[in-house]
Design a protein around this motif. Structure first.
Motif, mmCIF file in Angstrom:
data_model
loop_
_atom_site.group_PDB
_atom_site.id
_atom_site.type_symbol
_atom_site.label_atom_id
_atom_site.label_comp_id
_atom_site.label_asym_id
_atom_site.label_seq_id
_atom_site.Cartn_x
_atom_site.Cartn_y
_atom_site.Cartn_z
ATOM 1 N N UNK A 1 21.895 -30.720 18.271
ATOM 2 C CA UNK A 1 23.274 -30.759 18.759
ATOM 3 C C UNK A 1 24.187 -30.188 17.675
ATOM 4 N N UNK A 2 25.423 -29.824 18.016
ATOM 5 C CA UNK A 2 26.327 -29.309 16.981
ATOM 6 C C UNK A 2 26.472 -30.312 15.839
ATOM 7 N N UNK A 3 26.483 -29.790 14.596
ATOM 8 C CA UNK A 3 26.527 -30.657 13.408
ATOM 9 C C UNK A 3 27.691 -31.636 13.434
ATOM 10 N N UNK A 4 28.806 -31.260 14.113
ATOM 11 C CA UNK A 4 30.000 -32.109 14.088
ATOM 12 C C UNK A 4 29.735 -33.491 14.693
ATOM 13 N N UNK A 5 28.760 -33.617 15.587
ATOM 14 C CA UNK A 5 28.551 -34.928 16.225
ATOM 15 C C UNK A 5 27.977 -35.947 15.232
ATOM 16 N N UNK A 6 27.450 -35.487 14.112
ATOM 17 C CA UNK A 6 26.824 -36.432 13.175
ATOM 18 C C UNK A 6 27.823 -37.016 12.185
#
Ligand code: URA
Ligand code: ZN
Length: 364
Positions: free
Chosen positions: A190-195
């Motif tokens: 998933x896009x890194x921003x979700x972490x």
């Protein structure tokens, strides 16, 4: 029920980076690439690994490219047959003009590895995805003449727009007609921003434990929504990691479809639509790489006990401390099958190997 039927143990989720692929990655300096650090090789395939820190990438030893190590691993873990597949990110990243030849050469190289251990090794081939539709279909046709190839491994990007891309339909139909199942495997997560901001504190846990399975779930749900399984009704998919979260979410996905006014207005809810449950039982097989009885029971309930297949994900997830014994990641998956289906039962034997032998025709 315990039975005397004997089946081999088959590992359908087990990877290799053949020597020529390692050489290719060594010649590169952008993702995916391999660097040599203190005499050992480090593989950089994910953006999160491509950092300036001294821990750039992850170690890759001979267990990734030396086929004798695969056989030694199989012997240690009582695996009779392995269906080997190129590990991520496959050939997704190749320039168009290089893709077709690279896929041919790699698939032939993997065949030769299988030939060294007749009956113990089979393969899922790699498609030249960046080479264009004609090159892909040509390779699918060629694969049918390869003695040990039993399907293809596929990531979730397809031709660049995901697996619900109309342009992929001829390819899915060619795979259906060639009777080559698709082993769907995640890579991009998933896009890194979700972490969140603290992602670096948590190693690879979030992308591997959640990003991978959600990527698979999203990819296959988009296939379902776009009608791939009505248009290629005999297409067979084997989903990595027990389908990500598909068995658990199937009911919710189905309910959301049935309650969607847009789909209804478009006439997509009428006769001829296959439900998620029908697709799970007709077009989908699930590997048993889920590491728990709870997850495995969900997989079995969703697809059926005759559609679940053992896997190890070797050479990923080795013990962190070199102990020389059996791998906990493998033993956990063995334990889940025995716990969920009963030690020695026909159902457990099917999941451990009988289903794979039947579905993939693992005889020579
Ligand atoms: N990590 C990967 O990059 N691929 C796998 O298949 C498993 C773990
Ligand atoms: Zn894997």
């Amino acid at each position: 029920m315990a039975s005397t039927t004997k089946y081999p143990v088959v590992d359908i989720h087990t990877h290799v980076y053949p020597p020529s692929y390692i050489d290719l990655l060594k010649s590169r300096s952008t993702i995916p690439y391999i660097i040599t650090s203190d005499g050992s090789l480090r593989l950089v395939i994910l953006p999160a690994e491509d950092t300036e820190s001294t821990s750039r990438g992850r170690p890759v030893g001979p267990e990734y490219y030396d086929i004798t190590q695969k056989i030694a691993f199989m012997d240690k873990h009582s695996v009779d047959i392995s269906v080997i597949s190129l590990a991520n990110p496959w050939l997704d990243w190749l320039p168009t003009e290089a893709a077709a030849e690279a896929a041919r050469s790699l698939n032939d190289e993997v065949e030769r590895e299988c030939e060294k251990y007749p009956g113990r090794l089979f393969a899922f081939a790699t498609l030249p995805l960046s080479g264009g539709g004609a090159a892909i279909v040509e390779e699918i046709e060629r694969l049918q003449s390869l003695k040990y190839t039993r399907g293809v491994i596929l990531g979730t990007t397809g031709l660049g727009k995901g697996l619900d891309d109309e342009a992929l339909l001829p390819i899915f139909k060619a795979l259906q007609d060639a009777k080559l199942p698709v082993f769907l495997h995640p890579h991009y997560g998933l896009p890194g921003s979700v972490w969140g901001e603290r992602a670096n504190d948590y190693g690879h846990v979030l992308p591997l434990a959640l990003g991978f399975p959600l990527e698979t779930t999203i990819a296959v749900t988009r296939m379902i929504l776009s009608g791939v399984f009505e248009k290629a009704p005999e297409l067979q998919m084997i989903l990595a990691h027990s389908g990500g979260t598909l068995p658990f979410l199937a009911g919710r996905i189905e309910s959301c479809i049935e309650h969607d006014a847009h789909l209804k207005a478009e006439g997509k809810l009428g006769e001829g639509r296959k439900t998620v449950w029908e697709i799970l039982r007709k077009n989908i097989y699930l590997d048993a790489v889920v590491y728990s009885e709870v997850g495995l029971k969900a997989a079995v309930q969703a697809s059926g006990e005759d559609r679940v297949m053992f896997g190890t994900d070797h050479p990923f997830f080795p013990p962190l401390e070199e102990e020389g014994g059996k791998w906990a990641s493998v033993e956990t998956n063995y334990g889940a099958i025995k716990g969920a289906l009963g030690s020695g039962s026909d159902e457990a034997k099917g999941a451990l190997g009988g289903n794979a032998v039947r579905v993939l025709n693992l005889t020579i």
